[in-house]
Design a protein around this motif. Structure first.
Motif, PDB file in Angstrom:
ATOM      1  N   PRO A   1       1.123  17.340  29.104  1.00  0.00           N
ATOM      2  CA  PRO A   1       1.200  18.610  29.844  1.00  0.00           C
ATOM      3  C   PRO A   1       1.596  18.446  31.299  1.00  0.00           C
ATOM      4  CG  PRO A   1      -1.084  17.997  29.395  1.00  0.00           C
ATOM      5  CD  PRO A   1      -0.233  17.059  28.610  1.00  0.00           C
ATOM      6  N   GLU A   2       1.435  17.240  31.868  1.00  0.00           N
ATOM      7  CA  GLU A   2       1.832  17.038  33.260  1.00  0.00           C
ATOM      8  C   GLU A   2       3.339  17.166  33.429  1.00  0.00           C
ATOM      9  OE1 GLU A   2       1.613  13.134  31.106  1.00  0.00           O
ATOM     10  OE2 GLU A   2       0.270  14.844  31.373  1.00  0.00           O
ATOM     11  N   ILE A   3       4.109  16.959  32.367  1.00  0.00           N
ATOM     12  CA  ILE A   3       5.560  17.102  32.447  1.00  0.00           C
ATOM     13  C   ILE A   3       5.956  18.561  32.573  1.00  0.00           C
ATOM     14  CG2 ILE A   3       7.702  16.761  31.120  1.00  0.00           C
ATOM     15  CD1 ILE A   3       6.583  14.177  30.088  1.00  0.00           C
ATOM     16  N   ASP A   4       5.146  19.477  32.047  1.00  0.00           N
ATOM     17  CA  ASP A   4       5.487  20.897  32.084  1.00  0.00           C
ATOM     18  C   ASP A   4       5.653  21.412  33.509  1.00  0.00           C
ATOM     19  OD1 ASP A   4       5.363  20.857  29.353  1.00  0.00           O
ATOM     20  OD2 ASP A   4       3.344  21.707  29.232  1.00  0.00           O
ATOM     21  N   GLY A   5       4.879  20.867  34.434  1.00  0.00           N
ATOM     22  CA  GLY A   5       4.962  21.330  35.824  1.00  0.00           C
ATOM     23  C   GLY A   5       5.783  20.427  36.716  1.00  0.00           C
TER      24      GLY A   5
END
Length: 414
Positions: A215-219
Motif C-alpha cells: 500500500p505504500e506504493i499507492d501514495g
C-alpha cells in the motif's frame, strides 16, 4: 343357556363401551393440519410474530454471510496476488541506531536459490511532486517520490490503470508513474501530463491500480532509478525490497533474508510478509462478526418472546374451542400437541422467511462490493434449527396451560 349368554353379554358391554370411549390417536400430519388451521384464523398476528423471528434469523444469516463473503474475497485476492512475497526494510539496531540497506542488497538477495523475483524502491528525501509549478511549496498531499527498480510491478503484483510502466526507454529520462492515491490527490490520470517534480518537469507515463500487498506504493510518485540519480540526486540505497520466492520455501528464505540484505547489521533489518497483514485484518473482522451475531441473537430472542406471547393470547381467546374439543374426547396431550405444533409452524415460517431475507441481503451487499456471494450451509441450517428450538420453548407453557383446562372450565369462558 339363555341366562349364561345374557351374563356374558352384560360382562362384555363395559369392555365395548371402554373401547368406544378410547380417544383416537392423532398422527403427526394431523397435528400439522390442526396447527395450520389455528394460524390461518389470525393472519395479521401470525405475520407480526413471524416477522420478529424473521428479523433475528435474517440478521444472523446476513452477518455470517457477509463475513464469509468478505473472507472469500480476501482468499481470492491472496490467491491472485500470492502469499509468497516478503518485504525487507531498514529498522533499528539494539542501540537505537537507524540502519540503511546497502546498495548491493538487491543483487545479494537475488543470489538466494528459491528467490524468483527481487525489486525495490528507494525514497528520494528532498524531492516533492506538484501538479504544476504554481502550487505553494509544502502542499504535496503527502505524496512521496521514490526511485523504482525496473522489475517492481511484477514483484508486487501491481497492475496499470492507464498508460505504461517504466521501461528501459523511459527509466533514464524524466518520466513518472503515479500510484492510485497519488493520482487521486493530484487529480491527474492522463499520460503525457506534465508534473513539477523535484524542481523540474516530469512527464506522466502511467497510473497504477491499488496494490494491496504494497500500500505504500499507492501514495508514491515512481521514477526510474537512473533518472532519480541523474535528476534528483538519489543515493542508490533501497528503502524497501520486495522478494518473491517459491511457495514451499517462504519460511526458509525469510530466515536468511536479514543476514543476506545487510550482513554487517542483520539485527537492523525488518522482514515481513504482507499477506500476514491481510490475514490479521480478517481475524479482526471475525471479532466484529461475533458482536453482530450477539445482536442477531438478541433479536431472535425477542422474536421468540413474541411467539410465546402470541400463543398465550391464543390460549386465552380459544378457551371455548379447547373446552369443546375436550368435551368431544380430545386428551390434554392432544391439546398440548396442537398448540406446540402451532408454535413450531409459526417459528418455522419466520425462520424460512429470515433465511431468504438474510441470503438476499448478503447477495446485494456482496454484489455492491464486487465480492463473491457465500452463505455457509451451516448458517442457514443453524438459523432454522434455532428457530424451531425457540418455537418449541415459547409454545411449551401455553400448550401446557391449554392442556390443563377442564372442559367445563374452558366452556365457561374467561
Amino acid at each position: 343357556m339363555r341366562h349364561g349368554h345374557a351374563r356374558r353379554s352384560d360382562a362384555g358391554a363395559p369392555r365395548s363401551a371402554e373401547r368406544a370411549l378410547r380417544p383416537a390417536r392423532l398422527r403427526p400430519a394431523d397435528f400439522v393440519r390442526l396447527g395450520g388451521t389455528g394460524l390461518r384464523t389470525r393472519p395479521l398476528r401470525v405475520f407480526l410474530s413471524a416477522l420478529g423471528i424473521a428479523i433475528g434469523v435474517a440478521a444472523m444469516v446476513a452477518v455470517v454471510g457477509i463475513s464469509s463473503s468478505s473472507r472469500a474475497e480476501v482468499d481470492r485476492r491472496l490467491d491472485a496476488l500470492g502469499t509468497n512475497m516478503l518485504r525487507v526494510a531498514p529498522g533499528q539496531t539494539p542501540d537505537g541506531t537507524t540502519t540503511r540497506l546497502p546498495v548491493e542488497s538487491v543483487p545479494m538477495i537475488r543470489r538466494i536459490g528459491p528467490v524468483q523475483r527481487v525489486a525495490a524502491t528507494g525514497v528520494v528525501e528532498d524531492a516533492a511532486v506538484y501538479r504544476n509549478r504554481h502550487v505553494p511549496v509544502g502542499r504535496t498531499g503527502s505524496i512521496q517520490v521514490a526511485a523504482a527498480w525496473s522489475g517492481l510491478l511484477p514483484a508486487v503484483g501491481g497492475e496499470l490503470r492507464t498508460g505504461r510502466w517504466l521501461s528501459q526507454a523511459t527509466e533514464e529520462y524524466p518520466a513518472v508513474v503515479l500510484g492510485a492515491q497519488a493520482a487521486r490527490r493530484l487529480d491527474v490520470y492522463t499520460p503525457g501530463t506534465r508534473l513539477w517534480l523535484g524542481g523540474q518537469w516530469f512527464a506522466l507515463v502511467g497510473v497504477l491500480d491499488p496494490v494491496p500487498l504494497a500500500p505504500e506504493i499507492d501514495g508514491s510518485a515512481l521514477v526510474g532509478r537512473q533518472a532519480a540519480r541523474t535528476y534528483l540526486g538519489f543515493d542508490g540505497h533501497p528503502s524497501t525490497v520486495y522478494v518473491r520466492t517459491r511457495d514451499d520455501r517462504v519460511g526458509a528464505v525469510r530466515k536468511v533474508l536479514a543476514a543476506t540484505a545487510n550482513p554487517e547489521k542483520p539485527s537492523g533489518v525488518l522482514v515481513s510478509r504482507p499477506s500476514d497483514a491481510l490475514a490479521a485484518r480478517e481475524a479482526a473482522e471475525s471479532t466484529l462478526t461475533g458482536l453482530l451475531l450477539g445482536l442477531g441473537s438478541v433479536a431472535l430472542l425477542v422474536g421468540g418472546v413474541g411467539v410465546g406471547n402470541t400463543m398465550v393470547i391464543s390460549v386465552l381467546e380459544r378457551r371455548p374451542e379447547i373446552g369443546l374439543r375436550r368435551a368431544l374426547g380430545a386428551t390434554s396431550g392432544q391439546i398440548r400437541g396442537q398448540f406446540v405444533s402451532e408454535s413450531l409452524l409459526l417459528s418455522a415460517l419466520g425462520g424460512l422467511g429470515g433465511t431468504v431475507l438474510g441470503t438476499a441481503i448478503t447477495a446485494v451487499f456482496a454484489a455492491a462490493r464486487g465480492w463473491p456471494t457465500e452463505v455457509p450451509v451451516w448458517a442457514t441450517a443453524a438459523g432454522l434449527g434455532v428457530t424451531l428450538v425457540i418455537g418449541a420453548v415459547a409454545g411449551l407453557y401455553p400448550a401446557v396451560r391449554a392442556g390443563r383446562l377442564a372442559p367445563t372450565q374452558a366452556l365457561a369462558g374467561p
